[in-house]
Design an enzyme around this catalytic site. Structure first.
Site, PDB file in Angstrom:
ATOM      1  N   GLY A   6       0.840  -1.189   0.000  1.00  0.00           N
ATOM      2  CA  GLY A   6       0.000   0.000   0.000  1.00  0.00           C
ATOM      3  C   GLY A   6       0.875   1.240   0.000  1.00  0.00           C
ATOM      4  O   GLY A   6       2.066   1.163   0.354  1.00  0.00           O
ATOM      5  N   GLN A  16       2.556   9.884   2.094  1.00  0.00           N
ATOM      6  CA  GLN A  16       3.917   9.352   2.206  1.00  0.00           C
ATOM      7  C   GLN A  16       4.854   9.886   1.133  1.00  0.00           C
ATOM      8  O   GLN A  16       6.070   9.844   1.298  1.00  0.00           O
ATOM      9  CB  GLN A  16       3.896   7.812   2.132  1.00  0.00           C
ATOM     10  CG  GLN A  16       3.212   7.167   3.333  1.00  0.00           C
ATOM     11  CD  GLN A  16       3.142   5.667   3.180  1.00  0.00           C
ATOM     12  OE1 GLN A  16       2.227   5.146   2.536  1.00  0.00           O
ATOM     13  NE2 GLN A  16       4.098   4.939   3.735  1.00  0.00           N
ATOM     14  N   CYS A  20       5.550  -0.448   7.663  1.00  0.00           N
ATOM     15  CA  CYS A  20       5.222   0.784   6.941  1.00  0.00           C
ATOM     16  C   CYS A  20       6.467   1.263   6.207  1.00  0.00           C
ATOM     17  O   CYS A  20       7.552   1.278   6.782  1.00  0.00           O
ATOM     18  CB  CYS A  20       4.751   1.849   7.925  1.00  0.00           C
ATOM     19  SG  CYS A  20       4.281   3.410   7.137  1.00  0.00           S
ATOM     20  N   LEU A  21       6.288   1.643   4.961  1.00  0.00           N
ATOM     21  CA  LEU A  21       7.431   2.135   4.180  1.00  0.00           C
ATOM     22  C   LEU A  21       7.991   3.418   4.785  1.00  0.00           C
ATOM     23  O   LEU A  21       9.148   3.767   4.518  1.00  0.00           O
ATOM     24  CB  LEU A  21       7.007   2.361   2.721  1.00  0.00           C
ATOM     25  CG  LEU A  21       6.592   1.079   1.974  1.00  0.00           C
ATOM     26  CD1 LEU A  21       6.027   1.418   0.597  1.00  0.00           C
ATOM     27  CD2 LEU A  21       7.773   0.123   1.847  1.00  0.00           C
ATOM     28  N   HIS A  59      -4.865   1.100   7.441  1.00  0.00           N
ATOM     29  CA  HIS A  59      -3.526   1.677   7.613  1.00  0.00           C
ATOM     30  C   HIS A  59      -3.361   2.904   6.697  1.00  0.00           C
ATOM     31  O   HIS A  59      -2.819   3.932   7.120  1.00  0.00           O
ATOM     32  CB  HIS A  59      -2.492   0.579   7.289  1.00  0.00           C
ATOM     33  CG  HIS A  59      -1.059   0.985   7.283  1.00  0.00           C
ATOM     34  ND1 HIS A  59      -0.121   0.459   8.157  1.00  0.00           N
ATOM     35  CD2 HIS A  59      -0.358   1.830   6.483  1.00  0.00           C
ATOM     36  CE1 HIS A  59       1.068   0.972   7.896  1.00  0.00           C
ATOM     37  NE2 HIS A  59       0.954   1.817   6.885  1.00  0.00           N
ATOM     38  N   GLU A  60      -3.862   2.804   5.465  1.00  0.00           N
ATOM     39  CA  GLU A  60      -3.710   3.918   4.503  1.00  0.00           C
ATOM     40  C   GLU A  60      -4.617   5.096   4.858  1.00  0.00           C
ATOM     41  O   GLU A  60      -4.197   6.257   4.744  1.00  0.00           O
ATOM     42  CB  GLU A  60      -3.998   3.440   3.085  1.00  0.00           C
ATOM     43  CG  GLU A  60      -3.150   2.270   2.578  1.00  0.00           C
ATOM     44  CD  GLU A  60      -1.673   2.417   2.804  1.00  0.00           C
ATOM     45  OE1 GLU A  60      -1.174   3.555   2.895  1.00  0.00           O
ATOM     46  OE2 GLU A  60      -0.986   1.380   2.923  1.00  0.00           O
ATOM     47  N   HIS A  67      -2.950   7.137   7.366  1.00  0.00           N
ATOM     48  CA  HIS A  67      -1.938   8.055   6.806  1.00  0.00           C
ATOM     49  C   HIS A  67      -2.582   9.366   6.365  1.00  0.00           C
ATOM     50  O   HIS A  67      -2.017  10.449   6.574  1.00  0.00           O
ATOM     51  CB  HIS A  67      -1.259   7.422   5.583  1.00  0.00           C
ATOM     52  CG  HIS A  67      -0.086   6.541   5.894  1.00  0.00           C
ATOM     53  ND1 HIS A  67       1.021   6.963   6.602  1.00  0.00           N
ATOM     54  CD2 HIS A  67       0.178   5.251   5.559  1.00  0.00           C
ATOM     55  CE1 HIS A  67       1.898   5.971   6.697  1.00  0.00           C
ATOM     56  NE2 HIS A  67       1.404   4.912   6.070  1.00  0.00           N
TER      57      HIS A  67
HETATM   58  O1  GNR Z   1       3.988  -2.668   2.690  1.00  0.00           O
HETATM   59  C1  GNR Z   1       3.252  -2.565   3.682  1.00  0.00           C
HETATM   60  N1  GNR Z   1       2.928  -3.684   4.388  1.00  0.00           N
HETATM   61  C2  GNR Z   1       1.951  -3.712   5.361  1.00  0.00           C
HETATM   62  C3  GNR Z   1       1.870  -4.863   6.144  1.00  0.00           C
HETATM   63  C4  GNR Z   1       0.904  -4.963   7.122  1.00  0.00           C
HETATM   64  C5  GNR Z   1       0.003  -3.940   7.323  1.00  0.00           C
HETATM   65  C6  GNR Z   1       0.071  -2.793   6.552  1.00  0.00           C
HETATM   66  C7  GNR Z   1       1.034  -2.677   5.567  1.00  0.00           C
HETATM   67  S1  GNR Z   1       1.076  -1.265   4.571  1.00  0.00           S
HETATM   68  C8  GNR Z   1       2.777  -1.232   4.119  1.00  0.00           C
HETATM   69  C9  GNR Z   1       3.051  -0.151   3.087  1.00  0.00           C
HETATM   70  C10 GNR Z   1       2.773   1.203   3.691  1.00  0.00           C
HETATM   71  O2  GNR Z   1       3.532   1.772   4.426  1.00  0.00           O
HETATM   72  N2  GNR Z   1       1.625   1.752   3.405  1.00  0.00           N
HETATM   73  O3  GNR Z   1       1.305   2.946   3.928  1.00  0.00           O
HETATM   74 NI    NI Z   2       2.360   3.017   5.827  1.00  0.00          NI
END
Ligand code: GNR
Ligand code: NI
Length: 172
Positions: free
Chosen positions: A46, A51, A91-92, A133-134, A137
């Site tokens: 995601g 980001q 999270c990246l 999660h997104e 953000h």
């Molecule tokens: O790559 C991602 N893996 C992930 C694994 C478990 C729960 C959420 C994520 S999202 C993350 C990429 C990211 O930072 N998206 O904002």
């Molecule tokens: Ni993230």
């Protein structure tokens, strides 16, 4: 196409609240294409516009193993949440750290797609987790906010220290 640079915790720009997208046009579709290239290269499942320092309400997701289920969600609204699931999240923007987070297991989400059409979709499991999660953000929230203050500060300090070591590795 282009690979965009990703903001990293504790960058204060990750705390901004994204504003709604007013028009789905070719410029936005180009941004979405660049975000997919960036996410697949990382690699990640995601990526929110926040980001890549674009403070508009859109994100992309693809939880498939072979990059065959790309979704772009514009102006997303989570309508319903049901059940509980605990996932080891990463999270990246917090590279190298994985921690258990509790989310809803099933969700219903409404959004505009890359053609500007209103769509409703149900998601469960990892896709549901990713969408939550997104959306966080876009509201300036990170998965580390669900951890203890002590763990969050530890991650913050270690990320800052590791980046300093990286940037001076060739000077030493
Ligand atoms: O790559 C991602 N893996 C992930 C694994 C478990 C729960 C959420 C994520 S999202 C993350 C990429 C990211 O930072 N998206 O904002
Ligand atoms: Ni993230």
């Amino acid at each position: 196409m282009a690979i965009l640079s990703i903001l990293e915790f504790p960058d204060p720009r990750l705390r901004k609240t994204a504003r709604r997208v007013s028009k789905v046009d070719d410029d936005l579709r180009r941004l979405i294409d660049d975000m997919f290239e960036t996410m697949y290269a990382a690699p990640g499942i995601g990526l929110a516009a926040t980001q890549v320092n674009i403070h508009r309400r859109l994100f992309i997701a693809d939880v498939s193993a072979d990059q065959t289920e790309p979704y772009a969600l514009i102006n997303p609204e989570i309508l319903e949440k049901d059940g509980v699931i605990v996932t080891e999240e990463g999270c990246l923007s917090v590279p190298g750290y994985y921690e258990e987070v509790e989310r809803a297991e099933h969700i219903r989400v409404r959004f505009e797609n890359r053609d500007g059409e209103q769509v409703e979709m149900e998601a469960k499991g990892l896709l549901a987790v990713c969408i939550q999660h997104e959306v966080d953000h876009l509201d300036g929230k990170l998965f580390v906010d669900y951890l203890s203050e002590a763990r969050r500060q530890q991650i913050r300090k270690r990320l800052i220290r590791d980046r300093r070591h990286q940037s001076t590795a060739d000077v030493a």
